[in-house]
Design a protein around this motif. Structure first.
Motif, PDB file in Angstrom:
ATOM      1  N   LEU A  88      54.322  43.531  32.720  1.00  0.00           N
ATOM      2  CA  LEU A  88      52.908  43.526  33.075  1.00  0.00           C
ATOM      3  C   LEU A  88      52.795  43.466  34.599  1.00  0.00           C
ATOM      4  CD1 LEU A  88      51.370  41.059  30.459  1.00  0.00           C
ATOM      5  CD2 LEU A  88      51.484  43.551  30.362  1.00  0.00           C
ATOM      6  N   ALA A 247      50.017  47.463  31.844  1.00  0.00           N
ATOM      7  CA  ALA A 247      51.423  47.583  31.450  1.00  0.00           C
ATOM      8  C   ALA A 247      52.096  48.672  32.277  1.00  0.00           C
ATOM      9  CB  ALA A 247      51.527  47.902  29.958  1.00  0.00           C
ATOM     10  N   LYS A 304      42.800  42.629  25.649  1.00  0.00           N
ATOM     11  CA  LYS A 304      43.488  41.518  26.310  1.00  0.00           C
ATOM     12  C   LYS A 304      43.327  40.242  25.477  1.00  0.00           C
ATOM     13  CE  LYS A 304      43.043  43.156  31.106  1.00  0.00           C
ATOM     14  NZ  LYS A 304      42.215  44.358  30.948  1.00  0.00           N
ATOM     15  N   LEU A 308      47.736  36.640  30.077  1.00  0.00           N
ATOM     16  CA  LEU A 308      48.704  37.676  30.426  1.00  0.00           C
ATOM     17  C   LEU A 308      49.008  37.562  31.915  1.00  0.00           C
ATOM     18  CD1 LEU A 308      47.140  40.654  28.427  1.00  0.00           C
ATOM     19  CD2 LEU A 308      48.959  39.087  27.713  1.00  0.00           C
TER      20      LEU A 308
END
Length: 404
Positions: A88, A247, A304, A308
């Motif tokens: 990420l 990503a 989401k 993250l």
């Protein structure tokens, strides 16, 4: 008479011997035939047993009790998938390294790692004698310019009245312009340091300055301690804004032609076990990494979940397109080591024969797996479509002999 008797006796003995020989030959022949028959029976029985031991045999009752689903392999619309992995990341503009504009000592730290902050918020305060000197120099220059402005106005008045010298007026004007440019630079420096020139012109001098965040986000790293001297090149804080986290994944050379902007990506992260995240490809790199030989793709996350964080490892699949392919449910597949099998089915009287047929797995979608057969004739067989794990267990129990 005696000769006749002797002759008859010899004839009887010869006849007896001949009968004994014929009987012995007959017995040997019979034993040979019996032995051959027995051997054939043993061989036939062995062959039959050997033939019977191949595969797994279950009765009708067992098949019904297990509720096995038996069918031919049909085609199904399956998405072609490209395996990817990466981490990420956030765009470069969403990360900031916070430094000081001047060398000074840390007198106060206002945040810790993980704190949420806003753009312009003071993260720390610095102090140094040089700061006081910068403010004093500006104040002195300002007052000097105020004096020169008044002197220029006076000389200009005298010049217009033809009393004063034009040369003196021009000299004062040049000094005033030069000082004005210097003061403009000083004011810019003061603003970078977080100081207000107007307050300094009024005589307000401060001995500490704030270090402010250039973006909103979270404190990722704190690299300073109270009392530490930091120069302009020293990174005091790392700030990251995860609002646009995405990503960043690698596509290997053999799959690059299959990946395009707009395709969906499904992936997972270790911090959300069992959760599947979806993203959409918005950028495909135009150059190869050398180790491994791969191209970067960037995908915007659509759903989401949780926290993250940049740097988290991700593993996923790019969904390229959908085609009709032979497919079976996941529970139809038996795995032994690196090989995969389906159980083919034959009805044999009151029994069912289950045999392993090796396959190659292709794509996996929503509980279904597309398969490739090792030989064309395997595609036409009937197979068990569920509970392959039970048949594997029964096969292992029955190793060394057939199982009912």
């Amino acid at each position: 008479m005696n000769n006749t008797h002797i002759s008859q006796t010899k004839s009887n003995q010869a006849l007896y011997t001949l009968r004994w020989i014929v009987g012995a030959v007959a017995m040997i022949t019979l034993l040979s035939i019996t032995a051959c028959n027995d051997e054939e029976k043993i061989t036939d029985h062995s062959d039959e047993e050997e033939k019977h031991e191949e595969g797994l045999h279950l009765s009708n009752q067992q098949v019904e009790a297990l509720q096995l689903t038996i069918d031919t392999v049909s085609t199904r619309a399956m998405a072609r998938l490209v395996e990817v992995n990466g981490v990420l990341e956030v765009p470069p503009q969403n990360e900031a390294a916070v430094t000081a504009y001047i060398g000074a000592n840390v007198v106060e730290i206002n945040v810790i790692e993980g704190d949420k902050i806003q753009k312009g918020q003071a993260l720390a305060h610095l102090s140094h004698p040089q700061l006081i000197k910068i403010q004093s120099d500006y104040s002195q220059s300002w007052h000097e310019m105020d004096y020169l402005q008044k002197e220029y106005n006076r000389q200009n008045t005298l010049y217009e009245e033809e009393v004063g010298s034009g040369r003196d007026m021009q000299k004062t004007a040049a000094e005033l312009a030069s000082l004005g440019a210097s003061i403009s630079g000083q004011e810019s420096q003061l603003r970078l340091l977080g100081l207000d020139p107007t307050s300094i012109r009024k005589g307000v001098i401060t001995d500490r300055i704030p270090v402010k965040s250039p973006i909103s986000g979270y404190i990722k790293e704190v690299h300073i301690k109270t009392g530490q001297y930091v120069g302009p090149e020293y990174e005091m804080f790392e700030v990251v804004n995860i609002h646009h986290i995405h990503a960043d994944m690698m596509v290997f050379e053999k799959d690059v032609s299959k990946v395009k902007v707009g395709q969906k990506v499904r992936f997972s992260v270790e911090t959300l076990p069992g959760e599947e995240l979806m993203a959409e490809v918005y950028s495909v790199g135009k150059s190869f990494e050398s180790k491994p030989k791969a191209v970067h793709i960037h995908a915007e996350i659509e759903n989401k979940k949780g926290l993250l964080i940049p740097g988290m490892y991700v593993r996923g699949q790019v969904i390229t397109d959908k085609t009709k392919q032979p497919a079976v449910p996941e529970e139809a597949i038996a795995k032994e080591g690196d090989r995969n099998y389906l159980f083919s089915v034959k009805k044999q009287g009151e029994e069912w024969l289950f045999e392993k047929t090796e396959i190659v797995l292709d794509n996996q979608n929503d509980g279904w797996v597309s398969v490739k057969f090792m030989s064309p004739e395997d595609a036409n067989k009937k197979y068990v479509m569920n509970k392959a794990y039970y048949l594997v267990a029964e096969t292992k129990k029955g190793e060394g002999g057939h199982h009912h």
